[in-house]
Design a protein around this motif. Structure first.
Motif, PDB file in Angstrom:
ATOM      1  N   ASN A 232       0.864  -1.168   0.000  1.00 30.24           N
ATOM      2  CA  ASN A 232       0.000   0.000   0.000  1.00 30.24           C
ATOM      3  C   ASN A 232       0.909   1.229   0.000  1.00 30.24           C
ATOM      4  N   ALA A 233       0.806   2.037  -1.056  1.00 27.92           N
ATOM      5  CA  ALA A 233       1.731   3.169  -1.220  1.00 27.92           C
ATOM      6  C   ALA A 233       1.617   4.168  -0.075  1.00 27.92           C
ATOM      7  N   PHE A 234       0.397   4.425   0.403  1.00 32.66           N
ATOM      8  CA  PHE A 234       0.221   5.388   1.489  1.00 32.66           C
ATOM      9  C   PHE A 234       0.864   4.887   2.772  1.00 32.66           C
ATOM     10  N   ALA A 235       0.639   3.597   3.096  1.00 34.09           N
ATOM     11  CA  ALA A 235       1.224   3.019   4.309  1.00 34.09           C
ATOM     12  C   ALA A 235       2.748   2.999   4.212  1.00 34.09           C
ATOM     13  N   PHE A 236       3.269   2.681   3.017  1.00 37.32           N
ATOM     14  CA  PHE A 236       4.721   2.670   2.795  1.00 37.32           C
ATOM     15  C   PHE A 236       5.293   4.070   3.018  1.00 37.32           C
ATOM     16  N   ALA A 237       4.626   5.078   2.438  1.00 36.30           N
ATOM     17  CA  ALA A 237       5.087   6.458   2.590  1.00 36.30           C
ATOM     18  C   ALA A 237       5.040   6.894   4.045  1.00 36.30           C
ATOM     19  N   ALA A 238       3.970   6.536   4.751  1.00 38.20           N
ATOM     20  CA  ALA A 238       3.865   6.893   6.171  1.00 38.20           C
ATOM     21  C   ALA A 238       5.002   6.269   6.957  1.00 38.20           C
ATOM     22  N   GLY A 239       5.345   5.029   6.626  1.00 36.53           N
ATOM     23  CA  GLY A 239       6.439   4.339   7.319  1.00 36.53           C
ATOM     24  C   GLY A 239       7.773   5.026   7.118  1.00 36.53           C
ATOM     25  N   PHE A 240       8.099   5.372   5.855  1.00 39.36           N
ATOM     26  CA  PHE A 240       9.431   5.966   5.666  1.00 39.36           C
ATOM     27  C   PHE A 240       9.497   7.401   6.152  1.00 39.36           C
ATOM     28  N   VAL A 241       8.364   8.108   6.161  1.00 35.40           N
ATOM     29  CA  VAL A 241       8.375   9.474   6.698  1.00 35.40           C
ATOM     30  C   VAL A 241       8.574   9.441   8.222  1.00 35.40           C
ATOM     31  N   ILE A 242       7.910   8.511   8.912  1.00 31.28           N
ATOM     32  CA  ILE A 242       8.071   8.388  10.367  1.00 31.28           C
ATOM     33  C   ILE A 242       9.497   7.981  10.714  1.00 31.28           C
ATOM     34  N   ALA A 243      10.041   7.005   9.992  1.00 31.73           N
ATOM     35  CA  ALA A 243      11.421   6.575  10.249  1.00 31.73           C
ATOM     36  C   ALA A 243      12.394   7.723  10.009  1.00 31.73           C
ATOM     37  N   THR A 244      12.152   8.480   8.948  1.00 30.71           N
ATOM     38  CA  THR A 244      13.001   9.634   8.652  1.00 30.71           C
ATOM     39  C   THR A 244      12.949  10.648   9.794  1.00 30.71           C
ATOM     40  N   GLY A 245      11.739  10.901  10.295  1.00 33.31           N
ATOM     41  CA  GLY A 245      11.588  11.825  11.420  1.00 33.31           C
ATOM     42  C   GLY A 245      12.362  11.375  12.644  1.00 33.31           C
ATOM     43  N   LEU A 246      12.329  10.082  12.925  1.00 33.56           N
ATOM     44  CA  LEU A 246      13.071   9.551  14.074  1.00 33.56           C
ATOM     45  C   LEU A 246      14.579   9.706  13.880  1.00 33.56           C
ATOM     46  N   LEU A 247      15.041   9.493  12.651  1.00 36.07           N
ATOM     47  CA  LEU A 247      16.474   9.671  12.372  1.00 36.07           C
ATOM     48  C   LEU A 247      16.866  11.140  12.511  1.00 36.07           C
ATOM     49  N   HIS A 248      16.004  12.045  12.055  1.00 36.01           N
ATOM     50  CA  HIS A 248      16.262  13.477  12.240  1.00 36.01           C
ATOM     51  C   HIS A 248      16.325  13.816  13.726  1.00 36.01           C
TER      52      HIS A 248
END
Length: 199
Positions: free
Chosen positions: A145-161
């Motif tokens: 699911n493209a939306f779920a995939f995008a939500a996952g990488f945006v959240i992970a990116t935020g945590l790395l930031h």
């Protein structure tokens, strides 16, 4: 209230917890497991992505307000745009080179304590975010699911930031500034290793 001193420990615990969560906790296994989990782990399992995303937080903390919050907001927003480009198959040249260069350049910005205007910093971070997002978009699993995939990488990116920001807050002390600039050097060297194929 979470203190700056405890922030790195909290972020590490949150990251470990999220990585250990099973797909059975989701509403539907296919959407969560095929989309969110893959999206969340994609940036974390790619050291080139980790280096650049931590560097964004580090540099933002080094620059201070408003960059400390603006850069970590610009990156995932523009990254999501780059992901859409990847999903749609819009050609972007030299994606892997752009990803590697993001670590090199952002790391050097930290090493040399570069302090351009906040808008120049945001444009530079946004430019690199396109390459990272494009890579995520092109690697979207066909069944995900493209939306779920995008939500996952945006959240992970935020945590790395946030991890980069937590480390970057050491700049308040003279010895901490050396640690942060040293971390920038490590990130830049890692980027060079990616760029030359040594990693």
């Amino acid at each position: 209230m979470l203190s700056f001193r405890k922030a790195p420990l909290f972020l590490t615990a949150l990251l470990v917890t999220a990585l250990c969560a099973s797909a059975s906790l989701a509403h539907t296994g296919e959407i969560y497991g095929g989309g969110f989990v893959n999206g969340f782990t994609h940036p974390i399992l790619g050291w080139d992505h980790v280096a650049a995303m931590v560097a964004v937080g580090l540099w933002g903390a080094f620059l201070g307000a408003p960059a400390i919050w603006l850069l970590p907001v610009v990156f995932p927003l523009v990254m999501a745009f780059g992901a859409v480009m990847g999903i749609l198959g819009i050609p972007v040249p030299a994606v892997e080179t752009g990803i590697a260069l993001s670590a090199v350049v952002l790391g050097l910005m930290i090493v040399f304590a570069a302090k351009p205007s906040v808008w120049v910093s945001a444009v530079l971070v946004g430019l690199f975010a396109i390459f990272h997002g494009y890579a995520h978009g092109t690697e979207l699993p066909a069944s995900a699911n493209a939306f779920a995939f995008a939500a996952g990488f945006v959240i992970a990116t935020g945590l790395l930031h946030l991890t980069g920001i937590a480390i970057g807050l050491l700049v308040k002390w003279p010895a901490g500034r050396l640690v942060v600039r040293g971390a920038g050097g490590v990130i830049s060297l890692a980027g060079m290793a990616f760029l030359t194929g040594m990693a």
